[in-house]
Write a protein that holds these residues in place. Structure first.
Motif, PDB file in Angstrom:
ATOM      1  N   ASP A  35      -4.479   2.775  -0.857  1.00 43.69           N
ATOM      2  CA  ASP A  35      -5.911   2.541  -1.038  1.00 43.69           C
ATOM      3  C   ASP A  35      -6.777   3.755  -0.721  1.00 43.69           C
ATOM      4  N   ASN A  36      -6.202   4.753  -0.063  1.00 48.30           N
ATOM      5  CA  ASN A  36      -6.965   5.942   0.346  1.00 48.30           C
ATOM      6  C   ASN A  36      -6.212   7.217  -0.011  1.00 48.30           C
ATOM      7  N   PRO A  37      -5.874   7.422  -1.268  1.00 50.24           N
ATOM      8  CA  PRO A  37      -5.044   8.582  -1.647  1.00 50.24           C
ATOM      9  C   PRO A  37      -5.700   9.922  -1.322  1.00 50.24           C
ATOM     10  N   GLU A  38      -7.008   9.963  -1.314  1.00 49.97           N
ATOM     11  CA  GLU A  38      -7.697  11.223  -1.036  1.00 49.97           C
ATOM     12  C   GLU A  38      -7.444  11.713   0.395  1.00 49.97           C
ATOM     13  N   VAL A  39      -7.152  10.807   1.292  1.00 51.03           N
ATOM     14  CA  VAL A  39      -6.871  11.179   2.680  1.00 51.03           C
ATOM     15  C   VAL A  39      -5.528  11.901   2.781  1.00 51.03           C
ATOM     16  N   ALA A  92      -3.890  13.453   0.118  1.00 51.88           N
ATOM     17  CA  ALA A  92      -3.677  14.470  -0.914  1.00 51.88           C
ATOM     18  C   ALA A  92      -3.693  15.870  -0.280  1.00 51.88           C
TER      19      ALA A  92
END
Length: 95
Positions: free
Chosen positions: A88-92, A94
């Motif tokens: 749910d939080n792929p940007e964290v 990446a």
């Protein structure tokens, strides 16, 4: 989520291997093998199940390597929640 072929835990490198016989017979989706520093995942399970299994077995490896005591049901719950947080939080996570 990308399941790597190798993962480093502290000073040790663990192999991640797809093993088709885990679900067939023992009904397991994954297995942590501390003596050989190997995590097995059954490729017959759906992608999200493989990802969650990888996290579960990774946590098993961490608790083994660092002598951390945790109830298996708690480890399973933690793996499920951690998988969902990562998805749910792929940007964290990446690069």
């Amino acid at each position: 989520m990308n399941i790597p072929k190798k993962v480093k835990i502290g000073a040790f490198e663990w192999s991640v291997v797809y093993n088709e016989d885990l679900m067939h017979g023992r009904q397991e989706r994954g297995c942590c093998r501390p003596k050989t520093a190997q995590i097995d995942i059954d490729p017959g399970y759906h992608k999200a199940g493989q990802e969650e299994t990888f996290i579960h077995e990774l946590l098993e490896a961490i608790t083994y390597q660092y002598d951390i005591t945790i109830e298996h049901k708690d480890l399973s719950n933690l793996a499920t929640v951690l998988h969902q947080v990562i998805k749910d939080n792929p940007e964290v996570f990446a690069p």
